[in-house]
Design a protein around this motif. Structure first.
Motif, mmCIF file in Angstrom:
data_model
loop_
_atom_site.group_PDB
_atom_site.id
_atom_site.type_symbol
_atom_site.label_atom_id
_atom_site.label_comp_id
_atom_site.label_asym_id
_atom_site.label_seq_id
_atom_site.Cartn_x
_atom_site.Cartn_y
_atom_site.Cartn_z
ATOM 1 N N ASN A 72 15.459 -24.810 13.829
ATOM 2 C CA ASN A 72 14.212 -25.220 13.167
ATOM 3 C C ASN A 72 13.323 -24.028 12.862
ATOM 4 O O ASN A 72 12.721 -23.942 11.778
ATOM 5 C CB ASN A 72 13.456 -26.223 14.038
ATOM 6 C CG ASN A 72 14.139 -27.578 14.108
ATOM 7 O OD1 ASN A 72 14.907 -27.927 13.215
ATOM 8 N ND2 ASN A 72 13.875 -28.331 15.169
ATOM 9 N N VAL A 73 13.219 -23.091 13.812
ATOM 10 C CA VAL A 73 12.388 -21.900 13.610
ATOM 11 C C VAL A 73 12.964 -21.036 12.493
ATOM 12 O O VAL A 73 12.228 -20.546 11.619
ATOM 13 C CB VAL A 73 12.258 -21.098 14.926
ATOM 14 C CG1 VAL A 73 11.589 -19.752 14.669
ATOM 15 C CG2 VAL A 73 11.452 -21.892 15.954
ATOM 16 N N LEU A 74 14.282 -20.859 12.474
ATOM 17 C CA LEU A 74 14.921 -20.055 11.431
ATOM 18 C C LEU A 74 14.761 -20.693 10.059
ATOM 19 O O LEU A 74 14.512 -20.008 9.058
ATOM 20 C CB LEU A 74 16.401 -19.852 11.754
ATOM 21 C CG LEU A 74 16.698 -18.977 12.973
ATOM 22 C CD1 LEU A 74 18.196 -18.985 13.284
ATOM 23 C CD2 LEU A 74 16.214 -17.561 12.774
ATOM 24 N N ASP A 75 14.890 -22.019 9.992
ATOM 25 C CA ASP A 75 14.685 -22.720 8.718
ATOM 26 C C ASP A 75 13.257 -22.516 8.215
ATOM 27 O O ASP A 75 13.033 -22.329 7.016
ATOM 28 C CB ASP A 75 14.974 -24.217 8.877
ATOM 29 C CG ASP A 75 16.467 -24.516 8.934
ATOM 30 O OD1 ASP A 75 17.261 -23.639 8.545
ATOM 31 O OD2 ASP A 75 16.828 -25.623 9.373
ATOM 32 N N LEU A 76 12.296 -22.558 9.137
ATOM 33 C CA LEU A 76 10.894 -22.354 8.766
ATOM 34 C C LEU A 76 10.683 -20.948 8.204
ATOM 35 O O LEU A 76 10.012 -20.773 7.177
ATOM 36 C CB LEU A 76 10.002 -22.573 9.985
ATOM 37 C CG LEU A 76 8.524 -22.208 9.829
ATOM 38 C CD1 LEU A 76 7.870 -23.074 8.757
ATOM 39 C CD2 LEU A 76 7.791 -22.357 11.161
ATOM 40 N N ILE A 77 11.272 -19.944 8.857
ATOM 41 C CA ILE A 77 11.122 -18.558 8.392
ATOM 42 C C ILE A 77 11.725 -18.400 7.001
ATOM 43 O O ILE A 77 11.135 -17.776 6.112
ATOM 44 C CB ILE A 77 11.777 -17.594 9.398
ATOM 45 C CG1 ILE A 77 10.991 -17.597 10.714
ATOM 46 C CG2 ILE A 77 11.833 -16.175 8.824
ATOM 47 C CD1 ILE A 77 11.704 -16.924 11.859
ATOM 48 N N LEU B 33 29.756 -5.632 17.871
ATOM 49 C CA LEU B 33 28.742 -6.676 17.771
ATOM 50 C C LEU B 33 29.253 -7.875 16.973
ATOM 51 O O LEU B 33 29.049 -9.023 17.356
ATOM 52 C CB LEU B 33 27.476 -6.125 17.104
ATOM 53 C CG LEU B 33 26.572 -5.203 17.928
ATOM 54 C CD1 LEU B 33 25.405 -4.735 17.060
ATOM 55 C CD2 LEU B 33 26.052 -5.893 19.171
ATOM 56 N N ILE B 34 29.901 -7.588 15.859
ATOM 57 C CA ILE B 34 30.371 -8.670 14.979
ATOM 58 C C ILE B 34 31.536 -9.416 15.625
ATOM 59 O O ILE B 34 31.616 -10.650 15.569
ATOM 60 C CB ILE B 34 30.749 -8.110 13.590
ATOM 61 C CG1 ILE B 34 29.479 -7.658 12.872
ATOM 62 C CG2 ILE B 34 31.496 -9.153 12.766
ATOM 63 C CD1 ILE B 34 29.708 -6.950 11.579
ATOM 64 N N GLN C 187 27.906 -6.981 3.414
ATOM 65 C CA GLN C 187 28.896 -5.907 3.509
ATOM 66 C C GLN C 187 29.142 -5.503 4.961
ATOM 67 O O GLN C 187 30.284 -5.267 5.371
ATOM 68 C CB GLN C 187 28.436 -4.698 2.697
ATOM 69 C CG GLN C 187 28.486 -4.900 1.194
ATOM 70 C CD GLN C 187 27.999 -3.675 0.423
ATOM 71 O OE1 GLN C 187 27.400 -2.776 0.995
ATOM 72 N NE2 GLN C 187 28.246 -3.656 -0.880
ATOM 73 N N ILE C 188 28.066 -5.408 5.719
ATOM 74 C CA ILE C 188 28.198 -5.033 7.127
ATOM 75 C C ILE C 188 28.955 -6.105 7.904
ATOM 76 O O ILE C 188 29.794 -5.800 8.759
ATOM 77 C CB ILE C 188 26.810 -4.757 7.745
ATOM 78 C CG1 ILE C 188 26.276 -3.414 7.229
ATOM 79 C CG2 ILE C 188 26.879 -4.749 9.268
ATOM 80 C CD1 ILE C 188 24.923 -3.042 7.743
ATOM 81 N N MET C 189 28.690 -7.364 7.588
ATOM 82 C CA MET C 189 29.387 -8.452 8.266
ATOM 83 C C MET C 189 30.878 -8.465 7.946
ATOM 84 O O MET C 189 31.713 -8.723 8.812
ATOM 85 C CB MET C 189 28.770 -9.793 7.871
ATOM 86 C CG MET C 189 27.345 -10.023 8.351
ATOM 87 S SD MET C 189 27.224 -10.145 10.156
ATOM 88 C CE MET C 189 28.212 -11.595 10.483
ATOM 89 N N SER D 251 24.104 -13.506 14.244
ATOM 90 C CA SER D 251 24.062 -14.778 13.520
ATOM 91 C C SER D 251 22.666 -15.021 12.943
ATOM 92 O O SER D 251 22.523 -15.576 11.844
ATOM 93 C CB SER D 251 24.485 -15.939 14.427
ATOM 94 O OG SER D 251 23.626 -16.065 15.534
ATOM 95 N N VAL D 252 21.630 -14.588 13.653
ATOM 96 C CA VAL D 252 20.259 -14.677 13.141
ATOM 97 C C VAL D 252 20.085 -13.736 11.957
ATOM 98 O O VAL D 252 19.518 -14.100 10.919
ATOM 99 C CB VAL D 252 19.238 -14.346 14.255
ATOM 100 C CG1 VAL D 252 17.823 -14.213 13.686
ATOM 101 C CG2 VAL D 252 19.278 -15.416 15.341
ATOM 102 N N ILE D 253 20.582 -12.512 12.111
ATOM 103 C CA ILE D 253 20.491 -11.518 11.044
ATOM 104 C C ILE D 253 21.212 -12.008 9.789
ATOM 105 O O ILE D 253 20.722 -11.874 8.664
ATOM 106 C CB ILE D 253 21.085 -10.171 11.532
ATOM 107 C CG1 ILE D 253 20.253 -9.601 12.691
ATOM 108 C CG2 ILE D 253 21.178 -9.173 10.390
ATOM 109 C CD1 ILE D 253 18.832 -9.230 12.347
#
Length: 277
Positions: free
Chosen positions: A210-215, A272-273, A259-261, A234-236
């Protein structure tokens, strides 16, 4: 300058420092503490740009320097060295780190909004939700009680806080609601730059969504530039256009997030990935 924000050669250390600090710390050495003098090199040689309407991600594990970096941008921390320019302040000419304390407060109150990982850093938990928004507006020079109240209602509605809770204390809100009040407060003065430091850490998965959707909705509607700091790729991936990867106080990789992903170049980024898979 086409960039809305530019940082050059930023460094932040904790300790007396010595000539060996930069040579004996960093990703190649796997540490950010100088073995000679014990100084912590939180950030070193960090340069970055953010363009109008862009969302830049900064990712790295705990101790990578990413939160220190964003706190120096909001003047919570004083840098050891470096330059910081905002196009929206005097056409990007002065180095903001050279400004007086009074002028730094003006830039912070008019040009930026900050959402912290821990809500108690960004909110007065013993002031009402509406009062927290009012505080930001007052610091930005809005003293009209009616317009402050109207703006608070507008922002709380936008962030799905019931207006019936407007005069309640955030200390009695859930973690997700506290973060949404923080976002409301940060957006109160329509800043061109929003800084988000680990805003979903510690929240339940459904609340995080919900917070990510709001942002994302705020960025899409208002076109505000953002810097999103997270240890979670996943947030990034969900929020950002470009990403900077930090380790031991240095940038080890940067580029378009997709590209980084899909094709990470640095071994640490690959690690990290792969942890997502």
């Amino acid at each position: 300058m086409d960039e809305m924000l530019s940082v050059r050669q930023l460094m932040k250390t904790y300790g007396k420092g010595c000539p060996a600090c930069l040579d004996l710390t960093g990703p190649d050495h796997g540490r950010n503490m100088c073995p000679v003098c014990g100084t912590i090199v939180a950030c070193a040689d960090v340069s970055l740009d953010v363009y109008p309407g862009e969302v830049l991600g900064i990712v790295g594990e705990s101790g990578s320097g990413k939160s220190t970096l964003v706190k120096t941008l909001y003047f919570d921390e004083e840098p050891t060295a470096g330059e910081f320019y905002l196009r929206s302040y005097e056409d990007g000419v002065p180095n903001l780190y050279d400004l007086s304390s009074r002028k730094k407060r003006w830039v912070r109150n008019h040009q930026m909004g900050m959402v912290y990982q821990n809500p108690h850093l960004g909110l007065r938990l013993d002031h009402s939700a509406g009062g927290n928004i009012a505080e930001k507006l007052l610091m930005a020079g809005n003293y009209h009680v009616g317009s402050i109240r109207e703006r608070a209602v507008q922002l709380l509605e936008k962030t799905d806080i019931p207006i019936t809770r407007m005069d309640d204390l955030p200390r009695y809100f859930s973690g997700g609601m506290q973060q949404r009040v923080q976002i409301s407060k940060a957006m109160a003065n329509n800043p061109p730059l929003l800084l988000l430091d680990e805003v979903t850490t510690g929240l339940d998965v459904s609340v995080q969504a919900n917070v990510l959707d709001l942002i994302r909705e705020i960025q899409r509607e208002l076109g505000v530039s953002m810097i999103v700091v997270s240890h979670d790729f996943s947030v990034i991936r969900m929020l950002t256009n470009r990403t900077i990867v930090m380790k031991n106080g240095r940038i080890v990789e940067q580029g378009l997030t997709d590209q980084i992903m899909e094709d990470p170049q640095h071994a640490y980024t690959q690690l990290l990935i792969n942890s997502l898979l």
